[in-house]
Motif scaffolding. Structure first.
Motif, PDB file in Angstrom:
ATOM      1  N   GLY A 123      12.563  15.725  17.949  1.00 16.72           N
ATOM      2  CA  GLY A 123      11.603  14.882  18.722  1.00 16.72           C
ATOM      3  C   GLY A 123      11.260  13.512  17.727  1.00 16.72           C
ATOM      4  O   GLY A 123      12.324  13.047  17.082  1.00 16.72           O
ATOM      5  N   SER A 124      10.385  12.810  18.053  1.00 17.78           N
ATOM      6  CA  SER A 124      10.238  11.461  17.331  1.00 17.78           C
ATOM      7  C   SER A 124       9.463  11.410  15.959  1.00 17.78           C
ATOM      8  O   SER A 124       9.624  10.678  15.163  1.00 17.78           O
ATOM      9  N   VAL A 165      10.300  18.602  20.948  1.00 13.42           N
ATOM     10  CA  VAL A 165       9.709  17.575  21.702  1.00 13.42           C
ATOM     11  C   VAL A 165       8.593  18.213  22.737  1.00 13.42           C
ATOM     12  O   VAL A 165       9.026  19.246  23.106  1.00 13.42           O
ATOM     13  N   GLU A 192       5.493  15.082  26.057  1.00 15.73           N
ATOM     14  CA  GLU A 192       6.438  14.009  26.000  1.00 15.73           C
ATOM     15  C   GLU A 192       7.499  14.191  27.133  1.00 15.73           C
ATOM     16  O   GLU A 192       7.955  13.122  27.572  1.00 15.73           O
TER      17      GLU A 192
END
Length: 79
Positions: free
Chosen positions: A12-13, A20, A24
């Motif tokens: 993920g970020s 994620v 999202e």
């Protein structure tokens, strides 16, 4: 009927997370679909978006596995 494939690492970020979130993913689907509508006039209900979460060890960058690339980058920034 456009098909958009988005490939992202499972981390993920935020590297502290291992996936994620569903929210999202929904935002990615909405945004990609809206982009095709805005730019090409493709109907939202005819656009398919596929999100592939790829294990970090299956990604490479700069000729190295991503984990090694990041280690070297952090080390270079620390110098």
């Amino acid at each position: 009927m456009p098909i958009v494939t988005i490939q992202i690492t499972r981390e993920g970020s935020d590297p502290a997370r291992d996936a994620v979130t569903a929210a999202e993913k929904a935002a990615l689907i909405k945004g990609a679909s809206q982009l095709l509508f805005d730019v090409l006039g493709k109907p939202l209900d005819a656009t398919f978006v596929v999100i592939e979460e790829v294990p970090l060890e299956n990604w490479g960058m700069g000729g190295l596995p991503v984990a090694e690339y990041r280690r070297r980058r952090r080390s270079a920034q620390a110098d």
